[in-house]
Design an enzyme around this catalytic site. Structure first.
Site, PDB file in Angstrom:
ATOM      1  N   ARG A  26      59.014  36.047  59.618  1.00  0.00           N
ATOM      2  CA  ARG A  26      58.209  36.406  58.508  1.00  0.00           C
ATOM      3  C   ARG A  26      56.989  35.849  58.287  1.00  0.00           C
ATOM      4  O   ARG A  26      56.034  36.215  57.538  1.00  0.00           O
ATOM      5  CB  ARG A  26      59.061  36.267  57.054  1.00  0.00           C
ATOM      6  N   ASP A  50      41.995  19.564  41.740  1.00  0.00           N
ATOM      7  CA  ASP A  50      42.246  20.355  43.183  1.00  0.00           C
ATOM      8  C   ASP A  50      40.871  21.061  43.274  1.00  0.00           C
ATOM      9  O   ASP A  50      40.253  21.839  42.437  1.00  0.00           O
ATOM     10  CB  ASP A  50      43.145  21.314  43.323  1.00  0.00           C
ATOM     11  N   HIS A  64      29.594  11.768  51.903  1.00  0.00           N
ATOM     12  CA  HIS A  64      29.326  11.604  50.113  1.00  0.00           C
ATOM     13  C   HIS A  64      30.684  10.389  49.652  1.00  0.00           C
ATOM     14  O   HIS A  64      31.589  10.064  50.188  1.00  0.00           O
ATOM     15  CB  HIS A  64      29.939  12.679  49.378  1.00  0.00           C
ATOM     16  N   LYS A  73      41.131  10.799  47.769  1.00  0.00           N
ATOM     17  CA  LYS A  73      41.113  12.422  48.197  1.00  0.00           C
ATOM     18  C   LYS A  73      42.205  12.528  49.161  1.00  0.00           C
ATOM     19  O   LYS A  73      42.657  11.789  50.139  1.00  0.00           O
ATOM     20  CB  LYS A  73      39.723  12.611  48.944  1.00  0.00           C
ATOM     21  N   HIS A 120      33.009  10.090  52.685  1.00  0.00           N
ATOM     22  CA  HIS A 120      33.514  11.363  53.370  1.00  0.00           C
ATOM     23  C   HIS A 120      32.797  12.484  53.789  1.00  0.00           C
ATOM     24  O   HIS A 120      31.950  12.823  52.804  1.00  0.00           O
ATOM     25  CB  HIS A 120      34.678  11.613  52.370  1.00  0.00           C
ATOM     26  N   TYR A 133      40.917  20.136  48.822  1.00  0.00           N
ATOM     27  CA  TYR A 133      41.260  18.545  48.493  1.00  0.00           C
ATOM     28  C   TYR A 133      41.637  18.145  47.109  1.00  0.00           C
ATOM     29  O   TYR A 133      41.134  18.964  46.052  1.00  0.00           O
ATOM     30  CB  TYR A 133      40.124  17.730  49.002  1.00  0.00           C
ATOM     31  N   ASP A 170      19.999  20.386  51.309  1.00  0.00           N
ATOM     32  CA  ASP A 170      18.704  19.327  51.213  1.00  0.00           C
ATOM     33  C   ASP A 170      19.260  17.916  50.914  1.00  0.00           C
ATOM     34  O   ASP A 170      18.711  17.154  51.799  1.00  0.00           O
ATOM     35  CB  ASP A 170      18.024  20.018  50.168  1.00  0.00           C
TER      36      ASP A 170
END
Length: 188
Positions: A26, A50, A64, A73, A120, A133, A170
């Site tokens: 399945r 989330d 970041h 995270k 990250h 995440y 940017d």
């Protein structure tokens, strides 16, 4: 435990978590998060939000970090494939400025735990990817910082060929390098 396989990385605190997949004719079933199992695996974190993003091939997001409200995270890919990267920014860490990367995909179902104190980011390797995440603190719009994805001092080995036309925000094209981050921290 049994439902999870946990790999530690050469940078303390990072973990690659592979859940057990139950499949038959399945399809499959996988438990992607269960607090007791994760706590037993060393990820004893209360997640409060989330998030999910969708990106096309050659999108690079990051690197970041959160300045005043850092987040743990737990990241995974539910569609496609990405190269996910964490850079150690923890003050006093013996691996400060070092990076680690892992391929996350809908096929391997691996998850990557990135604790507070890391920058990250990820690069989309497939035509399309959906990235999910969990985070341990709420989003604070004015709290995000970043480091250039291509900072030679860090030296991330991204899986794209030189000359690839990256798709970036940017903001992500304007971050400084690790030395700029250190100077800004010292000037605080």
């Amino acid at each position: 435990m049994g439902k999870l396989t946990v790999e530690t990385c050469e940078i303390e605190g990072l973990k690659i978590i592979t859940p057990q997949v139950f499949g038959d004719a399945r399809g499959y079933f996988v438990e992607t998060y269960q607090a007791r199992d994760f706590a037993e695996a060393g990820v004893d974190v209360t997640f409060v939000q989330d998030n999910q993003s969708a990106s096309t091939k050659n999108v690079l997001r990051g690197l970041h970090f959160q300045k005043e409200f850092p987040q743990d995270k737990l990241v995974r890919v539910i569609k496609g494939k990405v190269f996910d990267v964490a850079v150690d920014l923890r003050e006093g860490s013996k691996t400060f400025g070092k990076w680690f990367g892992v391929e996350l995909s809908e096929e391997n179902k691996k998850q990557f735990f990135v604790p507070k104190g890391f920058a990250h980011g990820f690069y989309v390797m497939s035509d399309y990817a959906e990235f999910c995440y969990k985070v341990s603190d709420f989003y604070h719009p004015n709290d995000e910082g970043g480091i250039a994805y291509n900072d030679p001092e860090i030296g991330v080995k991204w899986p794209f060929e030189e000359g690839t036309e990256l798709i970036m925000s940017d903001r992500d094209t304007k971050w400084g390098g690790l030395s700029d981050y250190v100077k800004a921290k010292e000037g605080k």
